[in-house]
Design an enzyme around this catalytic site. Structure first.
Site, PDB file in Angstrom:
ATOM      1  N   HIS A  87       1.000  -1.187  -0.523  1.00 11.17           N
ATOM      2  CA  HIS A  87       0.533  -0.117   0.081  1.00 11.17           C
ATOM      3  C   HIS A  87       0.871   1.406   0.209  1.00 11.17           C
ATOM      4  O   HIS A  87       0.523   2.240  -0.874  1.00 11.17           O
ATOM      5  CB  HIS A  87      -1.396   0.017   1.133  1.00 11.17           C
ATOM      6  N   TYR A  97      -9.916   4.051   1.847  1.00  9.09           N
ATOM      7  CA  TYR A  97     -10.242   3.067   2.849  1.00  9.09           C
ATOM      8  C   TYR A  97     -12.394   2.753   2.618  1.00  9.09           C
ATOM      9  O   TYR A  97     -12.497   2.089   2.812  1.00  9.09           O
ATOM     10  CB  TYR A  97      -9.253   3.228   3.927  1.00  9.09           C
ATOM     11  N   GLU A 139       0.686   1.653   7.997  1.00 10.17           N
ATOM     12  CA  GLU A 139       1.549   2.123   7.106  1.00 10.17           C
ATOM     13  C   GLU A 139       2.161   3.691   7.644  1.00 10.17           C
ATOM     14  O   GLU A 139       2.754   3.873   6.784  1.00 10.17           O
ATOM     15  CB  GLU A 139       0.274   2.322   6.180  1.00 10.17           C
TER      16      GLU A 139
END
Length: 158
Positions: A87, A97, A139
């Site tokens: 990602h 998302y 992330e």
């Protein structure tokens, strides 16, 4: 802080594993159809992996693994780290998302039909966001580390 899923939610998600095993690729293909109405989102994906079916198969396998391991998420640590790294490589950000949720949950209903009850979709919605929070956190740490590394490289060249 990640969401704590109720025992009921975990049981419902786990109970969908056989349907996901049978229909997972169709669900992910449908999800990508819904997601790719936005050209900017579509551009984030490897077109060859989409056309070959590799990406829908990988995502279907990941969703199935999540359903099967919903009570033992530690079994998914390595795959989650790989997914988060991918990602970051492709520029996924927290604002992406909701787009995925808005494509995935209706795709489940599209493919599973009446078996995708409101209760099943609600449980999967909760489970999706619990996993999304984990990924977003991983992330963020990876983006911060990459930025720190870049700043260190710049500083070392001065």
């Amino acid at each position: 802080m990640s969401r704590i899923l109720s025992a009921e939610t975990r049981a419902i998600v786990n109970s969908t594993a056989p349907a996901l095993q049978q229909h997972g690729v169709a669900i992910t293909q449908r999800m990508y159809e819904r997601l790719f109405v936005d050209p900017a989102v579509k551009a984030m994906f490897d077109e060859a992996a989409q056309e070959s079916g590799e990406q829908p198969r990988r995502l279907a396998a990941a969703i199935l693994a999540y359903a099967q391991n919903i009570d033992k998420l530690e079994a998914l640590t390595a795959p989650v780290m790989r997914m988060a790294a991918r990602h970051v490589d492709t520029g996924v950000r927290p604002e992406h998302y909701p787009m995925v949720a808005n494509a995935l949950l209706p795709a489940i209903r599209d493919i599973l039909g009446d078996a995708a009850t409101d209760e099943v979709l609600s449980a999967w919605g909760e489970a999706y966001w619990a996993l999304a929070e984990i990924l977003i956190g991983k992330e963020a740490a990876m983006y911060a580390q990459a930025e720190s590394n870049a700043l260190e490289r710049i500083a070392s060249t001065r």
